[in-house]
Design an enzyme around this catalytic site. Structure first.
Site, mmCIF file in Angstrom:
data_model
loop_
_atom_site.group_PDB
_atom_site.id
_atom_site.type_symbol
_atom_site.label_atom_id
_atom_site.label_comp_id
_atom_site.label_asym_id
_atom_site.label_seq_id
_atom_site.Cartn_x
_atom_site.Cartn_y
_atom_site.Cartn_z
ATOM 1 N N GLY A 116 0.773 -1.242 0.000
ATOM 2 C CA GLY A 116 0.000 0.000 0.000
ATOM 3 C C GLY A 116 0.801 1.288 0.000
ATOM 4 N N ASP A 150 -5.594 2.288 10.424
ATOM 5 C CA ASP A 150 -6.999 1.960 10.627
ATOM 6 C C ASP A 150 -7.151 1.566 12.099
ATOM 7 O OD1 ASP A 150 -9.614 1.370 9.243
ATOM 8 O OD2 ASP A 150 -9.169 -0.645 9.945
ATOM 9 N N GLY A 186 -4.733 0.398 13.827
ATOM 10 C CA GLY A 186 -3.429 0.715 14.421
ATOM 11 C C GLY A 186 -2.593 -0.524 14.731
ATOM 12 N N THR A 217 -1.265 -2.823 12.778
ATOM 13 C CA THR A 217 -0.106 -3.034 11.905
ATOM 14 C C THR A 217 1.074 -2.195 12.364
ATOM 15 O OG1 THR A 217 -1.578 -3.442 10.029
ATOM 16 C CG2 THR A 217 0.728 -2.940 9.514
ATOM 17 N N LYS A 249 -7.398 7.097 10.027
ATOM 18 C CA LYS A 249 -8.829 7.080 10.359
ATOM 19 C C LYS A 249 -8.950 7.005 11.881
ATOM 20 C CE LYS A 249 -9.853 3.564 7.308
ATOM 21 N NZ LYS A 249 -10.683 2.686 6.428
ATOM 22 N N ASP A 262 -5.877 -0.203 -1.993
ATOM 23 C CA ASP A 262 -6.711 -1.056 -2.839
ATOM 24 C C ASP A 262 -7.983 -1.500 -2.149
ATOM 25 O OD1 ASP A 262 -5.188 -2.803 -0.999
ATOM 26 O OD2 ASP A 262 -6.237 -4.413 -2.068
ATOM 27 N N ARG A 314 -5.427 0.622 -6.942
ATOM 28 C CA ARG A 314 -4.155 1.185 -6.479
ATOM 29 C C ARG A 314 -3.626 2.266 -7.416
ATOM 30 N NH1 ARG A 314 -2.137 -2.093 -2.265
ATOM 31 N NH2 ARG A 314 -2.501 -4.326 -2.480
HETATM 32 P P1 IMP Z 1 -4.582 -1.585 10.668
HETATM 33 O O1 IMP Z 1 -3.611 -2.617 11.104
HETATM 34 O O2 IMP Z 1 -5.996 -1.927 11.044
HETATM 35 O O3 IMP Z 1 -4.213 -0.183 11.095
HETATM 36 O O4 IMP Z 1 -4.653 -1.670 9.117
HETATM 37 C C1 IMP Z 1 -3.805 -1.020 8.303
HETATM 38 C C2 IMP Z 1 -3.837 -1.658 6.930
HETATM 39 O O5 IMP Z 1 -5.172 -1.991 6.511
HETATM 40 C C3 IMP Z 1 -3.349 -0.659 5.927
HETATM 41 O O6 IMP Z 1 -1.954 -0.810 5.744
HETATM 42 C C4 IMP Z 1 -4.123 -1.001 4.688
HETATM 43 O O7 IMP Z 1 -3.443 -1.985 3.956
HETATM 44 C C5 IMP Z 1 -5.410 -1.595 5.184
HETATM 45 N N1 IMP Z 1 -6.517 -0.614 5.165
HETATM 46 C C6 IMP Z 1 -7.124 -0.047 6.209
HETATM 47 N N2 IMP Z 1 -8.092 0.802 5.837
HETATM 48 C C7 IMP Z 1 -8.077 0.789 4.489
HETATM 49 C C8 IMP Z 1 -8.841 1.486 3.481
HETATM 50 O O8 IMP Z 1 -9.741 2.318 3.747
HETATM 51 N N3 IMP Z 1 -8.531 1.203 2.195
HETATM 52 C C9 IMP Z 1 -7.558 0.330 1.837
HETATM 53 N N4 IMP Z 1 -6.821 -0.340 2.727
HETATM 54 C C10 IMP Z 1 -7.077 -0.116 4.048
HETATM 55 MG MG MG Z 2 -1.194 -1.975 4.026
#
Ligand code: IMP
Ligand code: MG
Length: 186
Positions: free
Chosen positions: A51, A109, A111, A113, A137, A165, A171
């Site tokens: 991403g 999103d 957090g 990751t 977000k 994506d 993308r």
């Molecule tokens: P987290 O671990 O929930 O913070 O997720 C982060 C990962 O989820 C990002 O690196 C994206 O790959 C994916 N992601 C989260 N929200 C979106 C979105 O709205 N569109 C596309 N990918 C997203």
């Molecule tokens: Mg990602």
């Protein structure tokens, strides 16, 4: 609004961040990073695949100093749901011990990751570690995350474009758009 280029994705709802606004913001982030790392001997931009690819390649060209680029691939995502589980699919090559590292991702999103990767990298003893993401977000956070360099905060939309994506589509859009699945697959 700028003329939208035509892409074959019927699930796109509307553009929420234009190509021009992204460019301006990325340039400002590059300027700030250039300033902040004036005294750094070794600066690594460490992007999360896939991403962050579009963002990191634009950002690096706005940073007016020598940098090294490396990547890691992690997966945390099942369909449109975040889980606390983050798997390392492929690791970076650079030995980051003593380096100033900026971890770069497309979006925060839940957090999970960033939190997981940050912890792992800290064990490898970089000189410093900061986090830079294009989007955030805040309403979706499940853990506390400090983002040192942020492009834009957005509401709780699922977005595509500029590297992000929906099921591997979108993308290559040059802007950030929200999606509406009721519009059907494209
Ligand atoms: P987290 O671990 O929930 O913070 O997720 C982060 C990962 O989820 C990002 O690196 C994206 O790959 C994916 N992601 C989260 N929200 C979106 C979105 O709205 N569109 C596309 N990918 C997203
Ligand atoms: Mg990602």
């Amino acid at each position: 609004m700028e003329t939208q280029r035509h892409f074959p994705y019927s699930f796109i709802d509307r553009v929420i961040i234009s190509e021009a606004d992204i460019k301006t913001r990325v340039k400002a982030l590059g300027d700030t990073i250039t300033q902040d790392y004036q005294n750094s001997e070794r600066l690594l931009l460490l992007g999360l695949l896939r991403g962050s690819v579009v963002f990191i390649t634009d950002l690096m060209r706005e940073i007016r100093r020598d940098i090294t680029m490396d990547f890691m691939s992690v997966s945390s995502y099942n369909k449109s749901e975040s889980s606390g589980f983050v798997r390392i699919d492929s690791d970076h090559k650079t030995n980051i011990r003593g380096w100033d590292v900026i971890l770069i991702d497309d979006i925060v999103d839940s957090g999970y990751t960033i939190r997981t990767v940050r912890k792992l990298l800290l064990d490898r003893e970089p000189r410093s570690l900061k986090v830079c993401t294009l989007l955030d977000k805040p309403e979706r956070h499940k853990v506390d995350i400090d983002i040192d360099y942020l492009g834009f905060s957005i509401p709780d939309y699922f977005v595509v474009g500029y590297g992000l994506d929906y099921e591997e589509k979108g993308r290559n859009l040059p802007y950030i758009a929200s999606i509406n699945l009721k519009k059907g697959e494209g």
